[in-house]
Design a protein around this motif. Structure first.
Motif, mmCIF file in Angstrom:
data_model
loop_
_atom_site.group_PDB
_atom_site.id
_atom_site.type_symbol
_atom_site.label_atom_id
_atom_site.label_comp_id
_atom_site.label_asym_id
_atom_site.label_seq_id
_atom_site.Cartn_x
_atom_site.Cartn_y
_atom_site.Cartn_z
ATOM 1 N N CYS A 196 0.870 -1.182 0.000
ATOM 2 C CA CYS A 196 0.000 0.000 0.000
ATOM 3 C C CYS A 196 0.907 1.232 0.000
ATOM 4 O O CYS A 196 1.778 1.360 0.861
ATOM 5 N N CYS A 198 0.317 3.280 3.643
ATOM 6 C CA CYS A 198 0.745 2.778 4.961
ATOM 7 C C CYS A 198 1.819 1.689 4.857
ATOM 8 O O CYS A 198 2.343 1.244 5.870
ATOM 9 N N CYS A 220 -7.317 -0.195 0.994
ATOM 10 C CA CYS A 220 -6.380 -0.840 1.916
ATOM 11 C C CYS A 220 -7.113 -1.230 3.201
ATOM 12 O O CYS A 220 -7.733 -0.377 3.836
ATOM 13 N N CYS A 266 -5.187 0.973 6.295
ATOM 14 C CA CYS A 266 -5.316 2.430 6.453
ATOM 15 C C CYS A 266 -6.530 2.994 5.726
ATOM 16 O O CYS A 266 -6.823 4.164 5.839
HETATM 17 ZN ZN LIG Z 1 -2.689 1.243 3.561
#
Ligand SMILES: [Zn+2]
Length: 306
Positions: free
Chosen positions: A37, A40, A51, A54
Protein backbone atom coordinates in the motif's frame (compact mmCIF):
# COMPACT_ATOMS: atom_id res chain seq x y z
CA UNK A 1 26.09 -42.96 24.64
CA UNK A 2 24.99 -46.50 23.66
CA UNK A 3 25.30 -47.31 19.98
CA UNK A 4 21.62 -48.12 19.44
CA UNK A 5 20.78 -44.60 20.62
CA UNK A 6 23.08 -43.11 18.05
CA UNK A 7 21.45 -45.23 15.36
CA UNK A 8 18.02 -44.07 16.47
CA UNK A 9 19.05 -40.43 16.39
CA UNK A 10 20.56 -40.79 12.95
CA UNK A 11 17.35 -42.45 11.80
CA UNK A 12 15.34 -39.55 13.18
CA UNK A 13 17.51 -37.00 11.42
CA UNK A 14 17.22 -38.88 8.15
CA UNK A 15 13.44 -39.06 8.40
CA UNK A 16 13.41 -35.25 8.68
CA UNK A 17 14.87 -35.04 5.20
CA UNK A 18 11.70 -36.48 3.73
CA UNK A 19 9.59 -33.90 5.56
CA UNK A 20 11.85 -31.09 4.41
CA UNK A 21 11.40 -32.18 0.80
CA UNK A 22 7.63 -32.58 1.19
CA UNK A 23 7.42 -29.14 2.80
CA UNK A 24 9.37 -27.57 -0.02
CA UNK A 25 6.97 -29.05 -2.57
CA UNK A 26 3.95 -27.71 -0.70
CA UNK A 27 5.26 -24.18 -0.83
CA UNK A 28 5.13 -24.14 -4.62
CA UNK A 29 1.32 -23.68 -4.55
CA UNK A 30 0.80 -20.18 -5.96
CA UNK A 31 -0.53 -17.59 -3.54
CA UNK A 32 -2.40 -14.38 -4.26
CA UNK A 33 -0.23 -11.54 -5.53
CA UNK A 34 0.52 -8.95 -2.87
CA UNK A 35 1.69 -5.43 -3.25
CA UNK A 36 2.61 -2.63 -0.91
CA UNK A 37 0.00 0.00 0.00
CA UNK A 38 1.62 3.31 -1.03
CA UNK A 39 0.07 5.07 1.98
CA UNK A 40 0.74 2.78 4.96
CA UNK A 41 3.18 0.27 3.37
CA UNK A 42 1.30 -2.84 4.50
CA UNK A 43 1.16 -5.75 2.08
CA UNK A 44 -2.29 -5.84 0.48
CA UNK A 45 -4.02 -8.01 -2.09
CA UNK A 46 -3.65 -6.85 -5.66
CA UNK A 47 -7.38 -7.10 -6.22
CA UNK A 48 -8.33 -4.91 -3.24
CA UNK A 49 -10.36 -1.71 -3.87
CA UNK A 50 -9.05 -0.17 -0.68
CA UNK A 51 -6.38 -0.84 1.92
CA UNK A 52 -7.76 -2.90 4.82
CA UNK A 53 -5.19 -1.30 7.15
CA UNK A 54 -5.32 2.43 6.45
CA UNK A 55 -8.44 2.55 4.23
CA UNK A 56 -6.67 4.29 1.38
CA UNK A 57 -8.71 3.90 -1.83
CA UNK A 58 -7.12 2.12 -4.80
CA UNK A 59 -10.17 2.02 -7.04
CA UNK A 60 -12.51 4.99 -7.33
CA UNK A 61 -15.44 2.61 -7.86
CA UNK A 62 -15.21 1.68 -4.16
CA UNK A 63 -18.31 2.07 -1.95
CA UNK A 64 -17.40 5.37 -0.25
CA UNK A 65 -20.45 5.32 1.99
CA UNK A 66 -19.40 1.97 3.40
CA UNK A 67 -15.85 3.25 3.92
CA UNK A 68 -17.16 6.37 5.62
CA UNK A 69 -19.22 4.26 8.03
CA UNK A 70 -16.28 1.97 8.70
CA UNK A 71 -14.03 4.92 9.48
CA UNK A 72 -16.64 6.40 11.84
CA UNK A 73 -16.62 3.11 13.79
CA UNK A 74 -12.83 3.03 13.81
CA UNK A 75 -12.59 6.63 14.97
CA UNK A 76 -15.15 6.10 17.73
CA UNK A 77 -12.94 3.36 19.09
CA UNK A 78 -9.60 5.06 18.67
CA UNK A 79 -10.36 8.66 19.70
CA UNK A 80 -10.87 7.90 23.43
CA UNK A 81 -7.57 5.96 23.42
CA UNK A 82 -5.78 8.85 21.73
CA UNK A 83 -7.34 11.27 24.19
CA UNK A 84 -6.03 9.20 27.13
CA UNK A 85 -2.57 9.28 25.55
CA UNK A 86 -2.70 13.04 25.28
CA UNK A 87 -2.52 13.07 21.49
CA UNK A 88 -3.70 16.48 20.17
CA UNK A 89 -7.14 16.13 18.58
CA UNK A 90 -7.82 19.60 17.16
CA UNK A 91 -7.11 18.65 13.54
CA UNK A 92 -9.05 15.41 13.98
CA UNK A 93 -12.11 17.26 15.26
CA UNK A 94 -11.89 19.68 12.35
CA UNK A 95 -11.80 16.79 9.87
CA UNK A 96 -14.81 15.15 11.51
CA UNK A 97 -16.75 18.43 11.31
CA UNK A 98 -15.97 18.72 7.60
CA UNK A 99 -16.83 15.06 6.99
CA UNK A 100 -20.24 15.55 8.62
CA UNK A 101 -20.97 18.48 6.28
CA UNK A 102 -20.10 16.44 3.20
CA UNK A 103 -21.98 13.39 4.44
CA UNK A 104 -25.11 15.51 4.96
CA UNK A 105 -24.86 16.49 1.28
CA UNK A 106 -24.30 12.83 0.43
CA UNK A 107 -20.86 13.69 -0.91
CA UNK A 108 -19.34 10.51 0.48
CA UNK A 109 -15.98 10.66 -1.33
CA UNK A 110 -15.21 14.10 0.16
CA UNK A 111 -16.49 13.07 3.58
CA UNK A 112 -14.39 9.92 3.37
CA UNK A 113 -11.29 11.96 2.47
CA UNK A 114 -11.52 13.95 5.69
CA UNK A 115 -12.14 10.91 7.87
CA UNK A 116 -9.31 9.07 6.18
CA UNK A 117 -6.90 11.91 7.01
CA UNK A 118 -8.11 11.95 10.62
CA UNK A 119 -7.85 8.18 10.96
CA UNK A 120 -4.48 7.89 9.27
CA UNK A 121 -2.98 10.50 11.57
CA UNK A 122 -4.47 8.96 14.72
CA UNK A 123 -3.72 5.31 14.02
CA UNK A 124 -0.05 6.08 13.35
CA UNK A 125 0.25 8.01 16.61
CA UNK A 126 -1.58 5.36 18.64
CA UNK A 127 0.40 2.47 17.14
CA UNK A 128 3.66 4.29 17.85
CA UNK A 129 2.78 4.80 21.50
CA UNK A 130 1.61 1.23 21.95
CA UNK A 131 4.77 -0.01 20.29
CA UNK A 132 6.76 1.83 22.94
CA UNK A 133 4.55 0.38 25.70
CA UNK A 134 4.93 -3.12 24.33
CA UNK A 135 8.72 -2.87 24.01
CA UNK A 136 8.98 -2.35 27.76
CA UNK A 137 7.92 -5.98 28.12
CA UNK A 138 10.53 -7.27 25.71
CA UNK A 139 12.97 -7.78 28.57
CA UNK A 140 10.60 -10.30 30.17
CA UNK A 141 10.41 -12.38 27.03
CA UNK A 142 13.16 -14.70 28.21
CA UNK A 143 10.92 -15.59 31.14
CA UNK A 144 8.62 -18.14 29.56
CA UNK A 145 7.26 -19.46 26.31
CA UNK A 146 3.64 -18.49 27.02
CA UNK A 147 4.64 -14.90 27.53
CA UNK A 148 6.66 -14.96 24.32
CA UNK A 149 3.64 -16.22 22.39
CA UNK A 150 1.38 -13.52 23.77
CA UNK A 151 4.01 -10.89 23.01
CA UNK A 152 4.35 -12.13 19.44
CA UNK A 153 0.59 -12.07 18.93
CA UNK A 154 0.26 -8.58 20.42
CA UNK A 155 3.10 -7.34 18.26
CA UNK A 156 1.54 -8.92 15.15
CA UNK A 157 -1.82 -7.24 15.75
CA UNK A 158 -0.13 -3.93 16.36
CA UNK A 159 1.79 -4.12 13.10
CA UNK A 160 -1.52 -4.83 11.36
CA UNK A 161 -3.01 -1.78 13.09
CA UNK A 162 -5.61 -4.04 14.70
CA UNK A 163 -5.84 -2.12 17.95
CA UNK A 164 -8.82 -4.01 19.36
CA UNK A 165 -7.11 -7.39 19.22
CA UNK A 166 -3.78 -5.88 20.19
CA UNK A 167 -5.30 -4.53 23.41
CA UNK A 168 -6.73 -7.93 24.34
CA UNK A 169 -3.32 -9.56 24.02
CA UNK A 170 -1.54 -6.66 25.66
CA UNK A 171 -3.81 -6.76 28.73
CA UNK A 172 -3.15 -10.48 29.00
CA UNK A 173 0.58 -9.89 28.67
CA UNK A 174 0.57 -7.24 31.37
CA UNK A 175 -1.32 -9.34 33.89
CA UNK A 176 0.84 -12.41 33.18
CA UNK A 177 4.02 -10.37 33.53
CA UNK A 178 2.79 -8.95 36.81
CA UNK A 179 2.00 -12.43 38.10
CA UNK A 180 5.47 -13.66 37.20
CA UNK A 181 7.26 -10.76 38.85
CA UNK A 182 5.08 -11.27 41.93
CA UNK A 183 6.02 -14.97 41.98
CA UNK A 184 9.67 -14.09 41.50
CA UNK A 185 9.64 -11.71 44.46
CA UNK A 186 7.84 -14.26 46.60
CA UNK A 187 10.32 -16.95 45.58
CA UNK A 188 13.31 -14.78 46.50
CA UNK A 189 11.80 -13.97 49.89
CA UNK A 190 11.09 -17.65 50.56
CA UNK A 191 14.60 -18.63 49.49
CA UNK A 192 16.12 -16.04 51.81
CA UNK A 193 13.96 -17.32 54.68
CA UNK A 194 14.90 -20.96 54.12
CA UNK A 195 18.61 -20.19 53.76
CA UNK A 196 18.47 -18.21 56.96
CA UNK A 197 16.67 -21.10 58.66
CA UNK A 198 19.43 -23.46 57.52
CA UNK A 199 22.02 -21.21 59.10
CA UNK A 200 20.09 -21.11 62.40
CA UNK A 201 19.47 -24.86 62.37
CA UNK A 202 23.21 -25.45 62.00
CA UNK A 203 23.88 -23.20 64.96
CA UNK A 204 21.58 -25.41 67.00
CA UNK A 205 23.58 -28.43 65.85
CA UNK A 206 21.00 -29.76 63.38
CA UNK A 207 22.26 -31.61 60.30
CA UNK A 208 20.90 -29.66 57.29
CA UNK A 209 22.16 -31.54 54.25
CA UNK A 210 18.71 -32.83 53.32
CA UNK A 211 17.32 -29.31 53.36
CA UNK A 212 20.17 -28.01 51.24
CA UNK A 213 19.33 -30.64 48.62
CA UNK A 214 15.74 -29.44 48.56
CA UNK A 215 16.93 -25.86 48.16
CA UNK A 216 19.09 -26.91 45.21
CA UNK A 217 16.05 -28.52 43.60
CA UNK A 218 14.02 -25.34 44.12
CA UNK A 219 16.82 -23.29 42.55
CA UNK A 220 16.87 -25.55 39.50
CA UNK A 221 13.13 -25.13 39.11
CA UNK A 222 13.48 -21.37 39.49
CA UNK A 223 16.20 -21.38 36.82
CA UNK A 224 13.49 -22.59 34.46
CA UNK A 225 11.41 -19.59 35.55
CA UNK A 226 8.80 -21.79 37.26
CA UNK A 227 8.72 -19.65 40.38
CA UNK A 228 5.32 -20.89 41.55
CA UNK A 229 6.59 -24.48 41.59
CA UNK A 230 9.84 -23.46 43.25
CA UNK A 231 7.87 -21.76 46.03
CA UNK A 232 5.91 -24.96 46.65
CA UNK A 233 9.16 -26.90 46.98
CA UNK A 234 10.60 -24.32 49.39
CA UNK A 235 7.44 -24.42 51.49
CA UNK A 236 8.30 -28.03 52.33
CA UNK A 237 12.08 -27.54 52.49
CA UNK A 238 12.38 -28.05 56.24
CA UNK A 239 10.03 -31.02 56.42
CA UNK A 240 12.90 -33.58 56.21
CA UNK A 241 14.36 -32.20 59.46
CA UNK A 242 11.07 -31.50 61.22
CA UNK A 243 11.69 -34.19 63.89
CA UNK A 244 15.21 -32.91 64.59
CA UNK A 245 13.94 -29.36 64.95
CA UNK A 246 11.20 -30.51 67.34
CA UNK A 247 13.75 -32.42 69.39
CA UNK A 248 16.14 -29.48 69.62
CA UNK A 249 13.24 -27.15 70.35
CA UNK A 250 12.15 -29.32 73.29
CA UNK A 251 15.53 -29.17 75.03
CA UNK A 252 15.93 -25.50 74.11
CA UNK A 253 12.57 -24.63 75.65
CA UNK A 254 13.53 -26.46 78.82
CA UNK A 255 16.52 -24.10 79.07
CA UNK A 256 14.35 -21.11 78.28
CA UNK A 257 11.94 -22.08 81.01
CA UNK A 258 14.73 -22.17 83.57
CA UNK A 259 16.04 -18.82 82.37
CA UNK A 260 12.60 -17.19 82.51
CA UNK A 261 11.96 -18.47 86.01
CA UNK A 262 15.37 -17.26 87.15
CA UNK A 263 14.88 -13.82 85.52
CA UNK A 264 11.39 -13.45 86.91
CA UNK A 265 12.57 -14.11 90.44
CA UNK A 266 15.53 -11.77 90.03
CA UNK A 267 13.26 -9.19 88.35
CA UNK A 268 14.96 -9.09 84.95
CA UNK A 269 12.86 -7.26 82.35
CA UNK A 270 13.91 -9.42 79.42
CA UNK A 271 11.81 -12.28 80.83
CA UNK A 272 8.80 -10.45 79.42
CA UNK A 273 10.39 -10.26 75.96
CA UNK A 274 11.29 -13.94 76.08
CA UNK A 275 7.73 -14.89 77.00
CA UNK A 276 6.39 -12.80 74.12
CA UNK A 277 8.82 -14.48 71.70
CA UNK A 278 7.88 -17.93 72.95
CA UNK A 279 4.21 -17.09 72.40
CA UNK A 280 5.01 -16.01 68.81
CA UNK A 281 7.02 -19.14 68.27
CA UNK A 282 4.09 -21.26 69.39
CA UNK A 283 1.83 -19.62 66.78
CA UNK A 284 4.33 -20.43 64.02
CA UNK A 285 4.74 -23.97 65.28
CA UNK A 286 0.97 -24.47 65.22
CA UNK A 287 0.98 -23.20 61.64
CA UNK A 288 3.77 -25.63 60.77
CA UNK A 289 6.03 -22.74 59.72
CA UNK A 290 9.41 -24.19 60.67
CA UNK A 291 11.35 -21.34 59.06
CA UNK A 292 9.72 -18.85 61.42
CA UNK A 293 10.06 -21.25 64.37
CA UNK A 294 13.83 -21.29 63.85
CA UNK A 295 13.92 -17.49 63.50
CA UNK A 296 12.11 -17.16 66.82
CA UNK A 297 14.46 -19.63 68.48
CA UNK A 298 17.35 -17.44 67.40
CA UNK A 299 15.64 -14.30 68.69
CA UNK A 300 14.98 -15.98 72.04
CA UNK A 301 18.60 -17.06 72.22
CA UNK A 302 19.76 -13.48 71.62
CA UNK A 303 17.37 -12.16 74.24
CA UNK A 304 18.65 -14.65 76.81
CA UNK A 305 22.27 -13.73 76.20
CA UNK A 306 21.60 -10.06 76.97
ZN1 LIG B 1 -2.69 1.24 3.56
Amino acid sequence: MPEENIDEIIQEILSEEKKVEEGAEEEIIPTEELYECPVCHHQVSESADFCPYCYAVFDEKVDYKMLLETLIKKLKFIIPLAKDMGIPLDAVNQHIKEAKKYAARQDYPSGYAHLHDAYFYLIKEVVDRYRGDLEKYEIMMGVNADLRDIYARASGYLEEWDIENFLKEFEELKSRAEEISKDLRQYLEKLEGVENAIRIARKFGIETEKVENVVDTAKDIADNKKYGDAIKVLDEALTPIKDEIEEVMASFLALVKEEVMRSTYSGKSNAKNIIRLVREMKVYRDEGNLVKVLEKMEEINKEMSK
